[in-house]
Enzyme design. Structure first.
Site, PDB file in Angstrom:
ATOM      1  N   ASN A  43       0.849  -1.192   0.000  1.00  0.00           N
ATOM      2  CA  ASN A  43       0.000   0.000   0.000  1.00  0.00           C
ATOM      3  C   ASN A  43       0.884   1.242   0.000  1.00  0.00           C
ATOM      4  O   ASN A  43       1.964   1.262   0.593  1.00  0.00           O
ATOM      5  CB  ASN A  43      -0.999  -0.004   1.159  1.00  0.00           C
ATOM      6  CG  ASN A  43      -0.386  -0.119   2.535  1.00  0.00           C
ATOM      7  OD1 ASN A  43       0.547  -0.884   2.763  1.00  0.00           O
ATOM      8  ND2 ASN A  43      -0.926   0.618   3.488  1.00  0.00           N
ATOM      9  N   GLU A  45       0.221   5.227   0.692  1.00  0.00           N
ATOM     10  CA  GLU A  45      -0.724   6.260   1.102  1.00  0.00           C
ATOM     11  C   GLU A  45      -0.303   7.626   0.564  1.00  0.00           C
ATOM     12  O   GLU A  45       0.836   7.814   0.138  1.00  0.00           O
ATOM     13  CB  GLU A  45      -0.820   6.306   2.629  1.00  0.00           C
ATOM     14  CG  GLU A  45      -1.418   5.040   3.206  1.00  0.00           C
ATOM     15  CD  GLU A  45      -1.496   5.041   4.714  1.00  0.00           C
ATOM     16  OE1 GLU A  45      -2.132   4.126   5.245  1.00  0.00           O
ATOM     17  OE2 GLU A  45      -0.924   5.930   5.374  1.00  0.00           O
ATOM     18  N   CYS A  54      -3.953   0.589  -2.753  1.00  0.00           N
ATOM     19  CA  CYS A  54      -3.806  -0.608  -1.922  1.00  0.00           C
ATOM     20  C   CYS A  54      -2.755  -1.552  -2.498  1.00  0.00           C
ATOM     21  O   CYS A  54      -2.444  -1.517  -3.691  1.00  0.00           O
ATOM     22  CB  CYS A  54      -5.142  -1.335  -1.834  1.00  0.00           C
ATOM     23  SG  CYS A  54      -6.467  -0.357  -1.110  1.00  0.00           S
ATOM     24  N   GLU A  56      -3.004  -4.745  -3.039  1.00  0.00           N
ATOM     25  CA  GLU A  56      -3.552  -5.689  -4.006  1.00  0.00           C
ATOM     26  C   GLU A  56      -3.578  -5.095  -5.414  1.00  0.00           C
ATOM     27  O   GLU A  56      -3.211  -5.757  -6.388  1.00  0.00           O
ATOM     28  CB  GLU A  56      -4.987  -6.090  -3.600  1.00  0.00           C
ATOM     29  CG  GLU A  56      -5.058  -6.787  -2.256  1.00  0.00           C
ATOM     30  CD  GLU A  56      -5.279  -5.848  -1.074  1.00  0.00           C
ATOM     31  OE1 GLU A  56      -5.837  -6.303  -0.061  1.00  0.00           O
ATOM     32  OE2 GLU A  56      -4.893  -4.655  -1.146  1.00  0.00           O
ATOM     33  N   CYS A  87     -10.150  -4.562   0.097  1.00  0.00           N
ATOM     34  CA  CYS A  87     -11.246  -3.590   0.179  1.00  0.00           C
ATOM     35  C   CYS A  87     -12.164  -3.754  -1.035  1.00  0.00           C
ATOM     36  O   CYS A  87     -11.852  -4.478  -1.978  1.00  0.00           O
ATOM     37  CB  CYS A  87     -10.694  -2.167   0.256  1.00  0.00           C
ATOM     38  SG  CYS A  87     -10.055  -1.527  -1.317  1.00  0.00           S
ATOM     39  N   CYS A  90     -10.576  -2.940  -4.437  1.00  0.00           N
ATOM     40  CA  CYS A  90      -9.657  -4.000  -4.868  1.00  0.00           C
ATOM     41  C   CYS A  90     -10.423  -5.233  -5.325  1.00  0.00           C
ATOM     42  O   CYS A  90     -10.046  -5.875  -6.309  1.00  0.00           O
ATOM     43  CB  CYS A  90      -8.690  -4.356  -3.753  1.00  0.00           C
ATOM     44  SG  CYS A  90      -7.443  -3.084  -3.473  1.00  0.00           S
TER      45      CYS A  90
END
Length: 142
Positions: A43, A45, A54, A56, A87, A90
Site C-alpha cells: 500500500n 498512502e 492498496c 492488491e 477492500c 480492490c
C-alpha cells in the site's frame, strides 16, 4: 504447496515496503500469475487520501503492465489481530480478471484464511456481465 509458501513470504516481504505514514497499517500482496511469476505490491498512502493505492491493486497493476492477464492466487499480509480482506475497490478491480481467484489472507502472527474472490464479491460486475448489457437485479442473468 511450495509455491503457496513462496507467495505468502513474498506478501510478507512486500509489506515491509509499504508507505503508510497516516494509517500506520502496512499491507503487502503477492499475486501469482498463470505463468508462474509472482508480482508483489504494497500500500502507498497519500496526503490526499483518495490518491492512495492498496497493495492488491499495486501487485495487479504491475502484473498487467507486464502482460499478465490470468491469475491463480493472491496472498495478502497484514500486521493485525486477524487477516484482512481486500477492500471493495480492490475486489472489483481483481474481479476484472476472474472471480475464481484464490485468496490467501494472513497476518504476520501466522493466522490464515483461505477463500475465493467470489466469496467476498458475489455477483461482481465483470466483463462478461458488461457484454450482456449489465445485470438487472432479480433476473438471474449471470
Amino acid at each position: 504447496m511450495q509455491k503457496e509458501e513462496e507467495l505468502i513470504q513474498a506478501a510478507v516481504q512486500a509489506r515491509e515496503m509499504a508507505y503508510a505514514p497516516y494509517s500506520q497499517y502496512k499491507v503487502g500482496a503477492a499475486l501469482l500469475g498463470k505463468s508462474g511469476r509472482i508480482y508483489t505490491g504494497c500500500n502507498v498512502e497519500n496526503a490526499s487520501y483518495g490518491a492512495s493505492i492498496c497493495a492488491e491493486r499495486t501487485a495487479a497493476l504491475k502484473a498487467v503492465s507486464e502482460g499478465e492477464r490470468e491469475f491463480e492466487s493472491l496472498a495478502v499480509a497484514v500486521d493485525g489481530e486477524a487477516p484482512s480482506t481486500p477492500c471493495g475497490i480492490c475486489r472489483q478491480f481483481l474481479a476484472e480478471f476472474g472471480t475464481e481467484l484464490r485468496l490467501i489472507l494472513v497476518n504476520i502472527k501466522g493466522k490464515r484464511v483461505d477463500a475465493i474472490l467470489e466469496d467476498y464479491l458475489p455477483e461482481a460486475f465483470t466483463p462478461k456481465r458488461l457484454a450482456k448489457g449489465g445485470r438487472i437485479h432479480g433476473t438471474g442473468d449471470q
